[in-house]
Write a protein that holds these residues in place. Structure first.
Motif, mmCIF file in Angstrom:
data_model
loop_
_atom_site.group_PDB
_atom_site.id
_atom_site.type_symbol
_atom_site.label_atom_id
_atom_site.label_comp_id
_atom_site.label_asym_id
_atom_site.label_seq_id
_atom_site.Cartn_x
_atom_site.Cartn_y
_atom_site.Cartn_z
ATOM 1 N N GLU A 388 -78.098 -57.613 -37.791
ATOM 2 C CA GLU A 388 -77.470 -58.045 -39.047
ATOM 3 C C GLU A 388 -75.950 -58.038 -38.938
ATOM 4 O OE1 GLU A 388 -78.675 -59.379 -41.662
ATOM 5 O OE2 GLU A 388 -80.797 -59.164 -41.150
ATOM 6 N N ARG A 391 -74.783 -61.018 -36.977
ATOM 7 C CA ARG A 391 -74.844 -62.297 -37.682
ATOM 8 C C ARG A 391 -73.779 -62.427 -38.769
ATOM 9 N NH1 ARG A 391 -80.643 -61.849 -36.861
ATOM 10 N NH2 ARG A 391 -80.838 -60.491 -38.680
ATOM 11 N N SER A 392 -73.289 -61.306 -39.249
ATOM 12 C CA SER A 392 -72.373 -61.344 -40.393
ATOM 13 C C SER A 392 -70.992 -61.852 -39.982
ATOM 14 C CB SER A 392 -72.243 -59.946 -41.005
ATOM 15 O OG SER A 392 -71.307 -59.946 -42.047
ATOM 16 N N GLU A 393 -70.361 -62.628 -40.872
ATOM 17 C CA GLU A 393 -69.025 -63.150 -40.597
ATOM 18 C C GLU A 393 -67.935 -62.147 -40.956
ATOM 19 O OE1 GLU A 393 -68.650 -66.827 -42.610
ATOM 20 O OE2 GLU A 393 -70.169 -67.856 -41.395
ATOM 21 N N GLY A 394 -68.282 -61.056 -41.600
ATOM 22 C CA GLY A 394 -67.306 -60.045 -41.976
ATOM 23 C C GLY A 394 -67.967 -58.689 -42.094
ATOM 24 N N VAL A 433 -68.669 -53.245 -38.903
ATOM 25 C CA VAL A 433 -68.697 -54.436 -38.062
ATOM 26 C C VAL A 433 -69.270 -54.066 -36.695
ATOM 27 C CG1 VAL A 433 -66.731 -55.542 -39.202
ATOM 28 C CG2 VAL A 433 -66.336 -54.046 -37.226
#
Length: 737
Positions: A388, A391-394, A433
């Motif tokens: 997860e 995949r996250s942009e932030g 992150v």
């Protein structure tokens, strides 16, 4: 080049001795064996030093004196990593008595942080204490830690066994200290201290401290004897909770001075305090549910002998210092002899004798297993979190991650700490992150740790079974051997060496009142049934990501509408309650194949359910009963609902409908995933819908075998309310959490 350490009579020794006398307030104070050796190794040789010494030996004196002597030689302040806020308070006070300018940064004093930061900038502080968790805080890590690392004159890691996941009280944030040690100038001395480390933990800590020694020398480990001559150990096995509680009610006053009664759960501590407290003999509860200000007040009350005892969980933990603590009693055994040694070691530090008694319980092993499984991160959960974050942009906050991975909040926070320590994730402003660094789940290590935990549990059971005259016999020798102390000799005082020193069950106690009064007080506690269960009032975050949609087509969010909520519910008891924990675990347990037990409700428990209903202060009496359909215990739930309907002369409305796709609920572990698993699980059958209409908005009892997350009752109750029922009153036999 390694130098020869200063010896007694040297200028350093004389300087350190004067400082010791200022710290203790005693003009005749002398160093214990090993204390000055550690100070000299730190101040003159800039060594990495590990001190493993029994509680009360004076480990804090070593690091405060070393910090003071380092400052006199022109170094920067000492940074002390300390695990508990309560411990920090005591340490700051002790340091100031010796003329050491000390301060602590913790969640308990945020209003003081600005002044402390100014003091660091002005170089007017000698010692700063912080928790290991503070090292993860982005602001502290970015704004304060670089300055501290650059100017640090001494690094101290207190309770260093927390570094090792082989230890009984491993904390993932302590693993970060390896990186902190590596960032220091090799000339900066490092001290680690603990009273509870066996050889495996010592080797683990040595490996992490020895990252960069000034001259390549190995870590200097100073181990002393761990036996405590003042402690008189004993273990009394009684048949059940009733007998254990009656024993404490009758004999608490026989224990010397004031002390601590440890329990395994917060509920037990609170119940025990209520039972034992009386005019002229105050007993108070101290648990993780006690707020910070009250904790400080309770600690001081115990130190000032204003209470006979604190009934406490392990929240009253490492570092609590009352030198004249007269006794430690355990109502239920810790899962490890090492953890037990640490807790009993709080007694008798400055007295000739202190009493230590263990009262083990039948439920101990079940509680051990619960905490053991809750603390071990799984590869499945780790892989899901990393996927997860990848995949996250932030950054993703912990609540946002919780809506993406099926892991409970506490376990998720622990897992994130482990991943952060191992470099796979990082805590930044806004959340977590992925670092993108390769990471592999160390399954063999976790398997070995799990085996070590099981061995510790067995060792605790072996300790309980020691008997008078055992060939291997002495309780103190047994505990010391668990810490690999081979110097221990039979104490001659424990109940294995010398026979029981404590009153036997049923022995007369003049100060406790009559046996009948004691038995009545215990009966009131153990026979009490009917624990309120709060209703869920808000939907969890992230239901949109799990494709949960309300009838309007939008995901439920925010407050649950008042007209769709269940009311406050009731359970017979919590699984952690005294008295009822054992029969409820027996009823709601599993067979040898791991399958849930399922039998009709017994007359004994049925009678208690009737008492719960009779004592329920509802505004309007329910007129119908609906059962939650159960795949694991259908006989139990149906017999419970049917029996309530017959005895209470209520309409038995049957069961909610169950989706054909419904399977046993095993996987969902956090709120968002539990709601998703339950959302389409139940239906209102035509027959049930017609029955609800005929009740014309009257209240309904909603019955199940147990309540855990409270979401089953919330979702099922919402269906009933939307079908036109009146208030829905949840009722179950037990509450898990």
């Amino acid at each position: 080049m390694q130098t020869t350490p200063a010896s007694p009579g040297s200028p350093l020794h004389e300087e350190a001795l004067l400082a010791l006398r200022a710290l203790t307030g005693r003009g005749d104070a002398q160093f214990h064996d090993g204390q000055f050796e550690a100070i000299a190794a730190l101040v003159e040789q800039q060594r990495r030093v590990l001190v493993v010494q029994r509680t009360g030996w004076g480990k804090s004196a070593v690091y405060f004196l070393a910090a003071l002597l380092q400052r006199r030689r022109g170094t920067g302040p000492a940074l002390i990593i300390s695990p508990l806020i309560a411990l920090m308070r005591d340490q700051v006070a002790a340091a100031r008595r010796a003329g050491v300018r000390a301060a602590a940064i913790s969640s308990a004093n945020p209003t003081e942080w600005g002044d402390i930061e100014q003091g660091l900038a002005a170089d007017s502080l000698d010692v700063l204490l912080v928790s290991p968790e503070r090292l993860v805080n982005p602001r502290f890590r970015e704004q304060q830690l670089p300055h501290l690392v650059e100017h640090c004159g001494l690094l101290v890691i207190d309770e260093a066994h927390c570094i090792s996941d082989w230890g009984h009280d491993f904390r993932p944030d302590y693993r970060r200290l390896r990186d902190l040690v590596a960032e220091l100038d090799p000339a900066v001395p490092v001290l680690a201290t603990t009273a509870t480390a066996n050889s495996r933990v010592v080797a683990d800590v040595e490996e992490q401290l020895g990252v960069t020694a000034a001259d390549g020398s190995p870590v200097l480990t100073l181990r002393g004897p761990l036996t405590r001559d003042s402690l008189r150990l004993g273990c009394l096995t009684l048949p059940d909770d009733r007998a254990r509680l009656e024993y404490l009610v009758e004999h608490l006053d026989a224990f010397p001075g004031s002390g601590i009664i440890y329990t395994l759960t917060a509920s037990a501590a609170e119940d025990l305090a209520d039972l034992l407290d009386r005019p002229g003999r105050r007993v108070r509860a101290y648990t993780g549910r006690t707020d910070a200000e009250e904790r400080a007040a309770l600690e001081q009350a115990l130190k000032d002998n204003q209470v006979k005892a604190l009934a406490a969980t392990s929240a009253l933990g490492m570092g609590f210092d009352k030198p004249d603590l007269g006794f430690v009693v355990h109502l239920g055994a810790p899962s490890s002899p090492v953890a037990y040694y640490q807790q009993v070691g709080r007694a008798g530090r400055a007295t000739d004798t202190a009493d230590v008694l263990l009262l083990p319980g039948r439920e101990d092993r079940a509680i051990w297993e619960y905490f053991a499984t809750a603390s071990m991160p799984s590869q499945e959960a780790a892989d899901a979190v990393l996927a997860e974050l990848g995949r996250s942009e932030g950054p993703l906050s912990t609540p946002a991650l919780e809506a993406r991975v099926d892991v409970k909040r506490g376990a998720l926070e622990l897992l994130l700490k482990v991943l952060a320590v191992e470099g796979a994730v990082e805590n930044v402003k806004g959340g977590w992150v992925s670092t993108g660094r390769p990471w592999t789940y160390d399954a063999p290590r976790y398997q070995n740790v799990a085996r070590a935990r099981r061995a510790e549990q067995q060792a605790m059971l072996d300790y309980e079974r020691l008997e008078l005259g055992d060939a291997t016999g002495c309780r103190m020798v047994f505990l010391a051997s668990q810490l690999d102390d081979t110097t221990a000799r039979a104490c001659g005082r424990c109940d294995v060496c010398a026979g029981p020193w404590y009153p036997g069950p049923g022995a007369a106690s003049a100060s406790a009142g009559s046996d009948a009064a004691s038995q009545q007080a215990v009966s009131r506690l153990l026979d009490r049934v009917g624990v309120p269960v709060d209703a869920r009032k808000q939907w969890p975050q992230g239901l949109d990501r799990l494709d949960v949609r309300s009838e309007s087509g939008s995901p439920p969010r925010g407050n649950i509408p008042a007209g769709e909520r269940v009311e406050e519910g009731r359970v017979l008891a919590r699984m952690s309650d005294l008295g009822w924990a054992v029969p409820l675990r027996d009823l709601l347990g599993v067979d040898q194949g791991g399958h849930p037990l399922d039998a009709e409700i017994s007359p004994r428990i049925a009678q208690r359910v009737i008492e719960v209903l009779a004592g329920w202060d509802w505004e309007q009496r329910p007129v119908g009963v609906v059962a939650v359909p159960s795949l694991s215990r259908p006989r139990l739930v149906r017999s419970l609902a049917g029996g309530i309907a017959r005895v209470g002369r209520l309409q038995d409305l049957g069961d909610l409908g169950l989706s054909p796709a419904a399977a046993p609920l095993h996987g969902a572990r956090n709120s968002a995933f539990r709601v998703a698993a339950l959302w389409d699980r139940f239906t209102i059958t035509p027959t049930l819908a017609e029955s609800i209409r005929t009740l014309d908005g009257a209240p309904i009892l909603l019955v199940d075998d147990e309540i855990d997350t409270r979401w089953t009752m919330t979702i099922a109750g919402r269906l009933l309310r939307r079908a036109g029922s009146g208030p829905v009153l949840p009722l179950a036999l037990a509450q898990r959490a």
